[in-house]
Write an enzyme that holds these catalytic residues in place. Structure first.
Site, mmCIF file in Angstrom:
data_model
loop_
_atom_site.group_PDB
_atom_site.id
_atom_site.type_symbol
_atom_site.label_atom_id
_atom_site.label_comp_id
_atom_site.label_asym_id
_atom_site.label_seq_id
_atom_site.Cartn_x
_atom_site.Cartn_y
_atom_site.Cartn_z
ATOM 1 N N GLY A 155 -20.884 43.500 -68.080
ATOM 2 C CA GLY A 155 -21.053 42.576 -67.058
ATOM 3 C C GLY A 155 -20.478 41.110 -66.946
ATOM 4 O O GLY A 155 -19.919 41.087 -67.911
ATOM 5 N N ARG A 156 -20.917 40.311 -66.257
ATOM 6 C CA ARG A 156 -20.347 38.890 -66.252
ATOM 7 C C ARG A 156 -20.437 38.437 -67.724
ATOM 8 O O ARG A 156 -19.485 37.686 -68.367
ATOM 9 C CB ARG A 156 -21.212 37.989 -65.298
ATOM 10 C CG ARG A 156 -20.891 38.327 -63.895
ATOM 11 C CD ARG A 156 -21.680 37.212 -63.185
ATOM 12 N NE ARG A 156 -23.024 37.453 -62.994
ATOM 13 C CZ ARG A 156 -23.875 37.977 -62.437
ATOM 14 N NH1 ARG A 156 -23.383 38.569 -61.214
ATOM 15 N NH2 ARG A 156 -24.879 38.164 -62.823
ATOM 16 N N ILE A 157 -21.612 38.446 -68.255
ATOM 17 C CA ILE A 157 -21.855 37.809 -69.681
ATOM 18 C C ILE A 157 -20.914 38.610 -70.779
ATOM 19 O O ILE A 157 -20.494 37.890 -71.670
ATOM 20 C CB ILE A 157 -23.272 37.452 -70.113
ATOM 21 C CG1 ILE A 157 -23.984 36.518 -68.867
ATOM 22 C CG2 ILE A 157 -23.736 37.003 -71.288
ATOM 23 C CD1 ILE A 157 -25.466 36.567 -68.922
ATOM 24 N N ARG A 178 -21.390 52.642 -66.386
ATOM 25 C CA ARG A 178 -20.239 53.055 -65.939
ATOM 26 C C ARG A 178 -18.966 52.145 -66.352
ATOM 27 O O ARG A 178 -19.268 51.000 -66.860
ATOM 28 C CB ARG A 178 -20.276 53.028 -64.470
ATOM 29 C CG ARG A 178 -20.540 51.738 -63.466
ATOM 30 C CD ARG A 178 -20.652 52.085 -62.311
ATOM 31 N NE ARG A 178 -22.163 52.384 -61.749
ATOM 32 C CZ ARG A 178 -23.219 51.469 -61.702
ATOM 33 N NH1 ARG A 178 -22.776 50.469 -61.861
ATOM 34 N NH2 ARG A 178 -24.543 52.127 -61.592
ATOM 35 N N ARG A 238 -32.738 40.250 -73.097
ATOM 36 C CA ARG A 238 -34.020 40.709 -72.848
ATOM 37 C C ARG A 238 -34.943 41.152 -74.009
ATOM 38 O O ARG A 238 -34.191 42.141 -74.305
ATOM 39 C CB ARG A 238 -34.219 41.311 -71.400
ATOM 40 C CG ARG A 238 -34.312 40.288 -70.164
ATOM 41 C CD ARG A 238 -35.539 39.390 -70.286
ATOM 42 N NE ARG A 238 -35.218 38.507 -69.020
ATOM 43 C CZ ARG A 238 -34.622 37.566 -68.739
ATOM 44 N NH1 ARG A 238 -33.752 37.202 -69.842
ATOM 45 N NH2 ARG A 238 -34.621 36.859 -67.556
ATOM 46 N N GLU A 267 -42.347 37.962 -75.903
ATOM 47 C CA GLU A 267 -42.379 36.654 -76.203
ATOM 48 C C GLU A 267 -43.152 35.779 -75.466
ATOM 49 O O GLU A 267 -43.617 36.295 -74.422
ATOM 50 C CB GLU A 267 -40.738 36.280 -76.252
ATOM 51 C CG GLU A 267 -40.482 36.349 -74.869
ATOM 52 C CD GLU A 267 -38.822 36.061 -74.739
ATOM 53 O OE1 GLU A 267 -38.039 36.738 -75.393
ATOM 54 O OE2 GLU A 267 -38.536 35.311 -73.871
ATOM 55 N N HIS A 285 -35.357 31.946 -77.260
ATOM 56 C CA HIS A 285 -34.604 32.313 -75.715
ATOM 57 C C HIS A 285 -34.163 30.994 -74.992
ATOM 58 O O HIS A 285 -34.705 30.430 -74.171
ATOM 59 C CB HIS A 285 -36.083 32.505 -74.713
ATOM 60 C CG HIS A 285 -35.464 33.430 -73.710
ATOM 61 N ND1 HIS A 285 -36.290 34.646 -73.019
ATOM 62 C CD2 HIS A 285 -34.453 33.658 -72.731
ATOM 63 C CE1 HIS A 285 -35.426 35.115 -72.054
ATOM 64 N NE2 HIS A 285 -34.676 34.327 -71.821
ATOM 65 N N ALA A 287 -30.514 30.797 -74.982
ATOM 66 C CA ALA A 287 -28.983 30.959 -74.780
ATOM 67 C C ALA A 287 -28.682 30.254 -73.502
ATOM 68 O O ALA A 287 -27.308 29.863 -73.508
ATOM 69 C CB ALA A 287 -28.726 32.700 -74.603
#
Ligand code: DGY
Length: 321
Positions: A155-157, A178, A238, A267, A285, A287
């Protein structure tokens, strides 16, 4: 009279100033997360909220908030929001896609390099005063350049992470539910492989999928067993996507060489098994946490809320109804 809204956690002053132009704002600048009871009582007379991933929006809370029209998450991930329940209650939910991709991609690379080259372990050794001189075999790590990078979720990241791999002259493979369009595969120089090939070929496995029941424990004991014993696992997506207990066992037994983690199951109460392991890099957490990006995220959530209450059709709406 201005509509009443709640900002559940500390945000930047400029965000509060912006919101105050439109709303009567109550904000939790002391920053501790509200427990479910406090959140429900603070939200019970509000029309909107700027929330974070530490706030659970569920049917019990929605039942206590008859005036609520919109909840705007300062995060791209929204597994803290029960979307179906929001739709039933006619509460709009929004997230903040797009503005954090580069920063999160950068941090993924920080984890890749720190884990592959054992940076935090070596730093702790220097700080403890244990360094007594250069040694040929000291802190032997994994080469990142020319290695095979495996991206789970293009995906985007995932795409940002792939594009940065070009500089390290890596082979990039990916797996996803996909296959990506060919223009994306070309821009990322990434080849699609099935899950089994993916796990067996990658020197570095990095995960970029949202958390949902479908991705719960996507990486567990069987997947870790399929990875190379020299490989490392990176997770900045996540907690819950990786089975932490299985990962601790794999790191302990040498089934894989290392892990770099920004997110954890339950977390911030991470599994104590991680703390005694040297071959894991741990981060809280962060990033997406550059100043510029966290400001952009909070401002986008605020803009989503302004649009939601003004038009009923905000950008980044997750549950059109
Ligand atoms: C997100 O946007 O989902 C991030 O995890 C927030 O830090």
């Amino acid at each position: 009279m201005k509509p009443k809204i709640l900002v559940t956690r500390e945000v930047f002053d400029e965000v509060l100033e912006y919101l105050s132009q439109y709303f009567e704002v109550t904000s939790n600048q002391s920053d501790g997360p509200f427990d479910p009871e406090t959140l429900a009582s603070k939200l019970s007379d509000k029309q909107g909220a700027v929330i974070t991933l530490t706030d659970r929006i569920d049917p019990a809370l929605l039942a206590r908030c008859p005036n609520l029209k919109a909840v705007c998450n300062i995060a791209v991930g929204y597994n803290n929001i029960d979307l179906e329940a929001c739709t039933k209650a006619k509460v709009m939910a929004t997230n903040t896609p797009g503005v954090l991709d580069d920063t999160t991609g950068d941090f993924t690379w920080a984890l890749i390099l720190a884990t592959a080259r054992r940076l935090t372990e070596a730093e702790a050794y220097v700080r403890k005063g244990e360094w007594d001189g250069w040694k040929l075999k000291q802190f032997l790590g994994l080469d990142v350049h020319h290695a095979t990078l495996g991206i789970f979720g293009l995906g985007r990241i995932g795409q940002v992470v792939a594009r940065r791999a070009i500089g390290f002259e890596m082979k990039v493979i990916y797996h996803d539910v996909r296959r990506a369009p060919s223009e994306i595969e070309q821009a990322c120089r990434a080849s699609f492989v099935n899950k089994d090939e993916f796990l067996g070929q990658a020197d570095i496995v990095t995960i970029h999928v949202p958390y949902s029941p479908a991705t719960h424990h996507l990486i567990g004991k069987p997947e870790l067993k399929r990875m190379k014993p020299t490989a490392i696992l990176i997770n900045a997506s996540r907690g819950g996507v990786v089975d932490d207990a299985a990962l601790i066992e794999a790191l302990r037994s040498g089934a894989i060489a290392g892990a770099g983690l920004d997110v954890f199951e339950n977390e911030p109460k991470l599994n104590p098994g991680f703390l005694s392991l040297k071959n894991v890099v741990l981060a809280p957490h962060i990033a997406s946490s550059s100043r510029a990006t966290r400001l952009r995220m909070a401002m986008l959530a605020a803009q989503n809320l302004v649009a939601a209450l003004a038009t009923g059709n905000p950008p980044n709406l997750l549950n059109p109804f």
